[in-house]
Motif scaffolding. Structure first.
Motif, mmCIF file in Angstrom:
data_model
loop_
_atom_site.group_PDB
_atom_site.id
_atom_site.type_symbol
_atom_site.label_atom_id
_atom_site.label_comp_id
_atom_site.label_asym_id
_atom_site.label_seq_id
_atom_site.Cartn_x
_atom_site.Cartn_y
_atom_site.Cartn_z
ATOM 1 N N PRO A 1 0.807 -1.244 0.000
ATOM 2 C CA PRO A 1 0.000 0.000 0.000
ATOM 3 C C PRO A 1 0.829 1.279 0.000
ATOM 4 C CG PRO A 1 -0.852 -1.579 1.612
ATOM 5 C CD PRO A 1 0.463 -2.096 1.159
ATOM 6 N N GLU A 2 2.114 1.206 0.337
ATOM 7 C CA GLU A 2 2.961 2.396 0.310
ATOM 8 C C GLU A 2 3.108 2.932 -1.114
ATOM 9 O OE1 GLU A 2 4.766 4.243 2.613
ATOM 10 O OE2 GLU A 2 3.537 3.259 4.122
ATOM 11 N N TYR A 3 3.069 2.039 -2.111
ATOM 12 C CA TYR A 3 3.297 2.445 -3.494
ATOM 13 C C TYR A 3 2.049 2.320 -4.363
ATOM 14 C CZ TYR A 3 8.050 1.979 -1.794
ATOM 15 O OH TYR A 3 9.194 2.104 -1.048
ATOM 16 N N CYS A 4 1.040 1.621 -3.893
ATOM 17 C CA CYS A 4 -0.187 1.432 -4.671
ATOM 18 C C CYS A 4 -1.367 1.958 -3.855
ATOM 19 C CB CYS A 4 -0.391 -0.048 -5.023
ATOM 20 S SG CYS A 4 0.993 -0.752 -5.939
ATOM 21 N N LYS A 5 -1.901 3.093 -4.269
ATOM 22 C CA LYS A 5 -2.935 3.757 -3.479
ATOM 23 C C LYS A 5 -4.300 3.105 -3.654
ATOM 24 C CE LYS A 5 0.267 6.727 -2.472
ATOM 25 N NZ LYS A 5 0.953 6.632 -1.184
ATOM 26 N N PHE A 6 -4.602 2.636 -4.889
ATOM 27 C CA PHE A 6 -5.943 2.153 -5.174
ATOM 28 C C PHE A 6 -6.065 0.635 -5.115
ATOM 29 C CE2 PHE A 6 -5.442 6.190 -7.471
ATOM 30 C CZ PHE A 6 -6.446 6.918 -6.843
ATOM 31 N N MET A 7 -4.944 -0.059 -5.074
ATOM 32 C CA MET A 7 -4.931 -1.511 -4.901
ATOM 33 C C MET A 7 -5.767 -2.223 -5.962
ATOM 34 S SD MET A 7 -2.871 -1.944 -2.434
ATOM 35 C CE MET A 7 -3.151 -3.648 -2.024
ATOM 36 N N ASP A 8 -5.621 -1.833 -7.219
ATOM 37 C CA ASP A 8 -6.265 -2.563 -8.302
ATOM 38 C C ASP A 8 -5.185 -3.020 -9.281
ATOM 39 O OD1 ASP A 8 -5.547 -0.260 -9.624
ATOM 40 O OD2 ASP A 8 -7.569 0.538 -9.737
ATOM 41 N N GLU A 9 -5.604 -3.731 -10.323
ATOM 42 C CA GLU A 9 -4.634 -4.326 -11.238
ATOM 43 C C GLU A 9 -3.769 -3.268 -11.921
ATOM 44 O OE1 GLU A 9 -5.891 -7.302 -13.983
ATOM 45 O OE2 GLU A 9 -7.470 -8.068 -12.681
ATOM 46 N N SER A 10 -4.395 -2.230 -12.452
ATOM 47 C CA SER A 10 -3.627 -1.203 -13.167
ATOM 48 C C SER A 10 -2.657 -0.482 -12.239
ATOM 49 C CB SER A 10 -4.582 -0.198 -13.808
ATOM 50 O OG SER A 10 -5.372 0.447 -12.833
ATOM 51 N N ASP A 11 -3.061 -0.256 -10.986
ATOM 52 C CA ASP A 11 -2.187 0.416 -10.031
ATOM 53 C C ASP A 11 -0.964 -0.441 -9.717
ATOM 54 O OD1 ASP A 11 -1.490 2.540 -8.504
ATOM 55 O OD2 ASP A 11 -2.721 2.022 -6.789
ATOM 56 N N ILE A 12 -1.175 -1.747 -9.548
ATOM 57 C CA ILE A 12 -0.055 -2.656 -9.271
ATOM 58 C C ILE A 12 0.923 -2.672 -10.443
ATOM 59 C CG2 ILE A 12 0.588 -5.071 -8.890
ATOM 60 C CD1 ILE A 12 -0.654 -3.905 -6.436
ATOM 61 N N VAL A 13 0.391 -2.772 -11.668
ATOM 62 C CA VAL A 13 1.257 -2.836 -12.854
ATOM 63 C C VAL A 13 2.024 -1.529 -13.031
ATOM 64 C CG1 VAL A 13 1.251 -3.033 -15.369
ATOM 65 C CG2 VAL A 13 -0.182 -4.556 -14.001
ATOM 66 N N ASN A 14 1.367 -0.389 -12.813
ATOM 67 C CA ASN A 14 2.035 0.903 -12.980
ATOM 68 C C ASN A 14 3.161 1.109 -11.985
ATOM 69 O OD1 ASN A 14 0.330 1.573 -15.087
ATOM 70 N ND2 ASN A 14 -1.119 2.678 -13.813
ATOM 71 N N ASN A 15 3.051 0.500 -10.801
ATOM 72 C CA ASN A 15 4.078 0.665 -9.763
ATOM 73 C C ASN A 15 4.900 -0.600 -9.565
ATOM 74 O OD1 ASN A 15 3.412 3.438 -8.382
ATOM 75 N ND2 ASN A 15 1.440 2.432 -8.683
ATOM 76 N N SER A 16 4.969 -1.436 -10.606
ATOM 77 C CA SER A 16 5.623 -2.736 -10.461
ATOM 78 C C SER A 16 7.109 -2.610 -10.134
ATOM 79 C CB SER A 16 5.434 -3.558 -11.738
ATOM 80 O OG SER A 16 5.905 -2.849 -12.866
ATOM 81 N N PHE A 17 7.804 -1.634 -10.729
ATOM 82 C CA PHE A 17 9.237 -1.521 -10.478
ATOM 83 C C PHE A 17 9.516 -1.093 -9.028
ATOM 84 C CE2 PHE A 17 9.385 -1.332 -15.128
ATOM 85 C CZ PHE A 17 10.414 -2.233 -15.362
ATOM 86 N N ASN A 18 8.708 -0.161 -8.518
ATOM 87 C CA ASN A 18 8.878 0.222 -7.112
ATOM 88 C C ASN A 18 8.638 -0.965 -6.184
ATOM 89 O OD1 ASN A 18 9.585 2.901 -7.457
ATOM 90 N ND2 ASN A 18 7.473 3.600 -7.545
ATOM 91 N N LEU A 19 7.647 -1.789 -6.515
ATOM 92 C CA LEU A 19 7.370 -2.974 -5.690
ATOM 93 C C LEU A 19 8.533 -3.960 -5.746
ATOM 94 C CD1 LEU A 19 3.600 -3.640 -6.508
ATOM 95 C CD2 LEU A 19 4.558 -2.632 -4.439
ATOM 96 N N ILE A 20 9.081 -4.171 -6.926
ATOM 97 C CA ILE A 20 10.215 -5.101 -7.057
ATOM 98 C C ILE A 20 11.414 -4.587 -6.269
ATOM 99 C CG2 ILE A 20 11.895 -6.020 -8.697
ATOM 100 C CD1 ILE A 20 9.612 -6.255 -10.707
ATOM 101 N N PHE A 21 11.688 -3.281 -6.335
ATOM 102 C CA PHE A 21 12.804 -2.722 -5.563
ATOM 103 C C PHE A 21 12.576 -2.936 -4.065
ATOM 104 C CE2 PHE A 21 13.328 0.542 -9.192
ATOM 105 C CZ PHE A 21 14.079 -0.373 -9.902
ATOM 106 N N ALA A 22 11.318 -2.719 -3.627
ATOM 107 C CA ALA A 22 11.007 -2.913 -2.213
ATOM 108 C C ALA A 22 11.133 -4.379 -1.818
ATOM 109 C CB ALA A 22 9.591 -2.406 -1.917
ATOM 110 N N PHE A 23 10.684 -5.300 -2.681
ATOM 111 C CA PHE A 23 10.807 -6.727 -2.393
ATOM 112 C C PHE A 23 12.276 -7.123 -2.227
ATOM 113 C CE2 PHE A 23 6.591 -8.042 -4.654
ATOM 114 C CZ PHE A 23 5.897 -7.315 -3.707
ATOM 115 N N ASP A 24 13.144 -6.551 -3.061
ATOM 116 C CA ASP A 24 14.570 -6.873 -2.973
ATOM 117 C C ASP A 24 15.199 -6.376 -1.681
ATOM 118 O OD1 ASP A 24 14.561 -8.182 -5.350
ATOM 119 O OD2 ASP A 24 15.362 -6.530 -6.539
#
Length: 503
Positions: free
Chosen positions: A91-114
């Motif tokens: 939720p820190e990077y995806c405000k609306f928590m839907d499919e398009s929001d996740i895809v648009n912020n995918s790189f930030n999520l991957i960096f955070a996962f790492d």
């Protein structure tokens, strides 16, 4: 603990983001993710499920799943603790928590996962550290971006103001019954000859086909508008020669989050109210979709302002659904429209954009469309169509800027009448109708042109605009401390189209 992969999937098992922490083939991870929904049959309420080879640890998030794939020998307690950290990061990077929001912020999520997991083993980090590592904050970059955005905004305003001067001079000249000749005192250059003037020795190029003889002959009005595009191009060249940076095409607009330029922060507390609209309308009337997503984002750059309250002015009359951040006191907001931390001893985060309030509005009522577009193509019997397209501003309180209506065309259009400016992009096979401002003073307008093709060739019509007004009438009213002392702040509002099509 050995963590094989972390993924965000839909309820049906479609992978939106997946990060593997050990050597795995794509076919292997896709097979594991595809098998996951089948293991949840029966509606069992568990946090993990096992197969012969791996363990799935998961948590539902609205319409999505946060899913960890581990070995069967890993410690389930550590797995659950890691899962909780993942569900707090998303939720820190995806405000609306839907499919398009996740895809648009995918790189930030991957960096955070790492930052959470390295080579299959969890790192000893917390949420604040992850946020800092991913942000990679640079004060010099912020200063550079702020200066650049200010220069671009000033150049854009200067261009609009000069364009308005041209428009006013043209209208005044037409009222006096003469051709609008722009003098050097108005625009800084001499006028080019009017192509459609009867005294001009050269003739306008003939179209590739002829319109019906019953059609009334057009006046010089459309020809003059053709010159207006040249005038605007000359203005842009002038601004460039003066060292200003000006975007020459509106088709290169950036994506949702940056269509409306973000203003430079002048105070330590900055608030941004952003609304993005999606409309899919039918060519014969009616709506398939009208949806508005809004969010209030808070950014605090000074630690001494970490403890504060935000008063919201909500004048919505449409039935907008609002939702606060989980750390916000929901009861206080429900009763007093005040945003404050649920834990009064905990400050707001510093130097990061935090979404504190979001809202959504959905309807299929055509009266809620702020700018209504009506396109009427009619075949003229000569292998082409006469197209009439008009707009109507249905909300007088809105001022729409940089309006651009894009109509597909299959050949070279002949514009007979147009309020505003137009441009034909032959390489992209489209006609652009541009209006710098639409407000209560010019609520309606139309354009008429002829072009080869069938009636269905002129769809879908695409509309883009932006505004500094609020569509849902949700605004920031004031910012105060916990002791009700006033706090200096700056705020901005942005309302723009994410998608607007007439199909």
């Amino acid at each position: 603990m050995v963590l094989l992969a972390a993924s965000v999937t839909t309820k049906s098992g479609k992978a939106l983001v997946s990060r593997q922490f050990v050597e795995m083939t794509r076919a292997r991870i896709e097979g594991l993710l595809a098998a996951f929904p089948k293991l949840l049959s029966g509606g069992r309420q568990h946090t993990f499920v096992e197969t012969d080879s791996v363990r799935y640890v998961y948590q539902p998030m609205e319409k999505l799943y946060t899913l960890l794939i581990t070995t069967k020998t890993s410690n389930i307690l550590e797995d659950l603790e890691t899962l909780r950290l993942f569900t707090r990061v998303i939720p820190e990077y995806c405000k609306f928590m839907d499919e398009s929001d996740i895809v648009n912020n995918s790189f930030n999520l991957i960096f955070a996962f790492d930052e959470i997991v390295a080579l299959g083993y969890r790192e000893n980090v917390n949420l604040a550290q992850i946020r800092t590592f991913v942000e990679m904050d640079s004060h010099e970059e912020k200063v550079y971006q702020a200066v650049r955005q200010t220069q671009e905004k000033e150049a854009k305003l200067k261009m609009k103001e000069k364009a308005r001067e041209l428009t006013r001079a043209k209208h005044e000249a037409m009222k006096k019954g003469r051709s609008p000749a722009y003098t050097s005192s108005t625009s800084g250059y001499s006028p080019s000859p009017i192509v459609g003037d009867a005294t001009s020795p050269s003739e306008a190029p003939k179209p590739a086909y002829s319109t019906p003889s019953s059609r009334p002959a057009t006046t010089g009005k459309a020809m003059k508008l053709g010159n207006k595009n040249k005038d605007i191009d000359m203005f842009v060249d002038m601004l460039k020669s003066e060292g200003e940076s000006v975007e020459t095409t509106s088709s290169n607009k950036s994506s949702i989050g940056s269509k409306v330029a973000v203003q430079a922060h002048t105070e330590s507390v900055h608030l941004r109210c952003e609304e993005k609209m999606t409309i899919v309308a039918k060519r014969d009337g009616g709506l398939d979709t009208l949806e508005v997503h809004g969010i209030v984002t808070l950014n605090i750059s000074d630690e001494k302002y970490g403890f504060l309250k935000i008063k919201i002015d909500n004048e919505d009359e449409r039935g907008v659904q609002s939702q606060t951040h989980p750390n916000i006191d929901k009861e206080l907001f429900r009763t007093s429209q005040i945003i404050a931390m649920k834990n009064a001893s905990k400050p707001f985060p510093i130097n990061v954009d935090v979404g504190v309030l979001k809202w959504r509005f959905q309807s299929q009522d055509e009266s809620f469309v702020p700018l209504l577009i009506n396109c009427w193509p009619s075949e003229n019997g000569t292998g082409g169509c006469d197209v009439n397209i008009e707009y109507e501003l249905q909300m007088d309180s809105l001022e729409l800027n940089d309006v651009e209506i894009q109509i597909p065309v299959m050949g070279t259009p002949i514009v007979n009448e147009c309020e505003g400016m137009y441009e034909h992009e032959s390489r992209k096979n489209r006609l652009l109708w541009k209006l710098p401002v639409i407000d209560s003073s010019n609520k309606t307008g139309s354009m008429e042109f002829s072009c080869p093709g069938k009636a269905s060739d002129f769809f879908p019509v695409t509309v883009e605009f932006e505004s500094t007004s609020s569509y849902c009438n949700i605004k920031v009213a004031d910012v105060i401390t916990l002791d009700n002392e006033p706090v200096k702040y700056d705020s901005e509002a942005a309302f723009f189209t994410e998608k607007y099509e007439i199909i």
